[in-house]
Motif scaffolding. Structure first.
Motif, short mmCIF file in Angstrom:
data_model
loop_
_atom_site.label_atom_id
_atom_site.label_comp_id
_atom_site.label_asym_id
_atom_site.label_seq_id
_atom_site.Cartn_x
_atom_site.Cartn_y
_atom_site.Cartn_z
N GLY A 1 40.28 40.58 56.54
CA GLY A 1 40.36 40.57 55.09
C GLY A 1 41.42 39.62 54.57
N ILE A 2 42.58 39.62 55.22
CA ILE A 2 43.67 38.73 54.80
C ILE A 2 43.27 37.27 54.95
CG2 ILE A 2 46.01 37.95 55.39
CD1 ILE A 2 46.67 40.87 56.09
N ASP B 1 40.85 36.19 52.33
CA ASP B 1 41.50 36.09 51.02
C ASP B 1 42.33 34.82 50.91
OD1 ASP B 1 41.97 37.02 48.48
OD2 ASP B 1 43.57 38.40 49.06
N LYS C 1 40.10 31.88 50.45
CA LYS C 1 39.48 31.82 49.13
C LYS C 1 40.47 31.52 48.03
CE LYS C 1 36.65 34.62 45.97
NZ LYS C 1 35.98 35.94 45.78
N ARG C 2 41.64 32.18 48.06
CA ARG C 2 42.55 32.11 46.90
C ARG C 2 43.85 31.37 47.18
NH1 ARG C 2 44.58 36.63 44.48
NH2 ARG C 2 44.53 37.88 46.40
N ALA D 1 46.92 34.27 46.84
CA ALA D 1 46.85 35.36 47.82
C ALA D 1 48.09 35.38 48.70
CB ALA D 1 45.59 35.20 48.67
N GLU E 1 50.86 37.16 46.99
CA GLU E 1 50.65 38.60 46.91
C GLU E 1 50.98 39.29 48.23
OE1 GLU E 1 46.75 39.54 45.51
OE2 GLU E 1 46.98 38.38 43.64
N TYR E 2 50.55 38.71 49.35
CA TYR E 2 50.83 39.32 50.65
C TYR E 2 52.32 39.23 50.98
CZ TYR E 2 45.82 39.64 51.38
OH TYR E 2 44.49 39.95 51.25
N GLN F 1 48.89 36.33 57.07
CA GLN F 1 48.74 35.44 55.91
C GLN F 1 49.32 34.06 56.19
OE1 GLN F 1 50.36 38.32 56.01
NE2 GLN F 1 52.39 38.22 55.04
N THR G 1 46.71 25.58 51.91
CA THR G 1 46.74 26.02 50.52
C THR G 1 47.23 24.84 49.67
OG1 THR G 1 49.05 26.79 50.41
CG2 THR G 1 47.43 28.33 51.33
#
Length: 440
Positions: free
Chosen positions: A38-39, A42, A45-46, A50, A53-54, A194, A203
């Motif tokens: 999931g991480i 994310d 995608k973001r 993201a 946030e993590y 992450q 990123t």
């Protein structure tokens, strides 16, 4: 009293007992795998959003942008400057030795020309960009920076991106100073799955790398498995291991402490002694019992030795070497007379430490060879991290007109045999004239 296993190679069932001792189930925990999946999705995608946030959730760092999580180069240099002189000197000496050793590994391009003018060869090129994961917070390892960054720099990697978690803003000066000494290009205060995702996918702020190296916890290891193929990875390392072969003439306190040196890593670490001398094994057992109480990490050492450690009596040193090859340990100490003779019998080990004065700990920090080593018996087919892990090889083929005729005929026959007509004709066009091609 510590309950460490005592085995003998002459006992019935010894081989079964040894296999049970060596067994290590490295299966992913389903919950860890689900979380990591999931991480990574994310982050892919973001991106930065993201990642922030993590970082807030796991490292409790609340910043407005990922750019704020990057250590400026002048800050790294300032940390190096303010280190106590003994620590800075130790880091610089270790870095110098590691660099000198790895410079010997640097592969060069090569080629040769056949009599008909055909040239064959190999071109060596470094990776464009590599990512280095370094554990942070309380578990900080400047030696990991040296061992991962220096071979990359020697290889000529264009850019080295380091990530290190700083939970609650807790940094380690030795880690940051090591980054300065190794001239790491960019350092980010991020960690966990992450950080692996950011390095693998890139990123807006963290650049995508070609390969990720460096140790981490279960989440980091699982993330490295998951992103392999998108990027390269060094390995997914298991618990630390040491196997000591001793003829019985080394100080038993030295051997006991050598076993401790790996057992203190974590409860799953493995420390094993092989010796033909029963009295010596008894002396090591007594030393373990006596010295354990003086160890700050005695609970971890005890758990490691009781769960996965062993003192094993063998018939002779020949048998010890045979068992060592079966174990294929991460670290192997040959604490014997004439170790240069016995090392010829060793086929599988990550690093081999020859002689009574060569403690494994020296290899961890400053001897020179890399301390990133294959674990969990993978030394049967894997090697230590090195400069070669940061270099790529491209084949060079330049066929002359004369060579095209000779090789083309061979290729044509084989291609037709495989039913691949276009392959065959591609080769034939180079040596058949237009009329011949039309007739055929």
């Amino acid at each position: 009293m510590i309950q460490i296993k005592r085995l003998s190679s002459i006992d019935t069932g010894f081989h079964m007992a040894l296999e049970k001792l060596l067994a290590f189930e490295d299966a992913n925990d389903a919950a860890v795998d689900t979380t990591v999946t999931g991480i990574l999705a994310d982050i892919k995608k973001r991106g930065d959003e993201a990642l922030l946030e993590y970082t807030r959730r796991f490292d409790r760092l609340d910043v407005a942008s990922v750019a704020e999580l990057e250590f400026p180069q002048n800050q790294l240099k300032q940390v190096l400057q303010r280190l106590p002189a003994d620590q800075r000197n130790a880091l610089e000496q270790a870095a110098g030795r590691v660099r000198a050793y790895h410079e010997k590994q640097l592969a060069q391009s090569w080629s040769y020309t056949e009599p008909d003018g055909t040239l064959l060869g190999q071109k060596i090129t470094p990776l464009n960009r590599a990512g280095l994961y370094v554990p942070g917070g309380k578990a900080s390892y400047p030696s990991s920076v040296l061992m991962n960054a220096i071979p990359a720099k020697v290889a000529g990697v264009g850019e080295l991106i380091m990530v290190v978690p700083t939970p609650c803003g807790e940094t380690n000066d030795l880690v940051l100073a090591a980054a300065a000494i190794c001239e790491v290009d960019r350092v980010f205060a991020i960690g966990g799955a992450q950080a692996i995702g950011a390095l693998a996918y890139g990123t807006s702020t963290v650049p995508r790398v070609d390969k990720i190296v460096g140790p981490g916890n279960a989440y980091v290891a699982t993330a490295k498995r998951r992103v392999f193929g998108v990027v390269g990875i060094d390995m997914v390392a298991g618990p630390s291991e040491i196997l000591v072969i001793c003829d019985g003439n080394t100080d038993p306190d030295w051997i006991a402490m050598d076993l401790f040196s790996q057992a203190e890593h974590d409860e799953l670490a493995q420390a094993i002694l092989l010796s033909p001398d029963a009295a010596f094994i008894d002396a090591v057992a007594a030393s373990i019992e006596r010295q354990l109480e003086t160890m700050p990490r005695k609970a971890v050492i005890r758990a490691s030795l009781e769960d996965r450690g062993a003192l094993i009596q063998v018939r002779d040193l020949d048998e010890a070497c045979a068992i060592a090859n079966r174990i294929a340990p991460e670290h192997l100490e040959l604490s014997v007379e004439r170790p240069e003779e016995w090392v010829e019998k060793i086929r599988h080990a990550g690093a081999i430490f020859l002689g009574r004065y060569t403690s494994e700990a020296l290899g961890d920090y400053c001897a020179g060879p890399n301390h990133v080593l294959p674990t969990s018996r993978t030394a049967r087919f894997s090697s230590p991290l090195g400069v070669y892990d940061f270099q790529k090889r491209s084949s060079l083929i330049q066929v002359s007109e004369q060579g095209a005729a000779k090789l083309g005929a061979v290729a044509s026959i084989l291609a037709h045999g495989e039913g691949l007509q276009a392959h065959a004709m591609s080769a034939e066009y180079r040596f058949m004239n237009r009329t011949d091609r039309q007739d055929s």
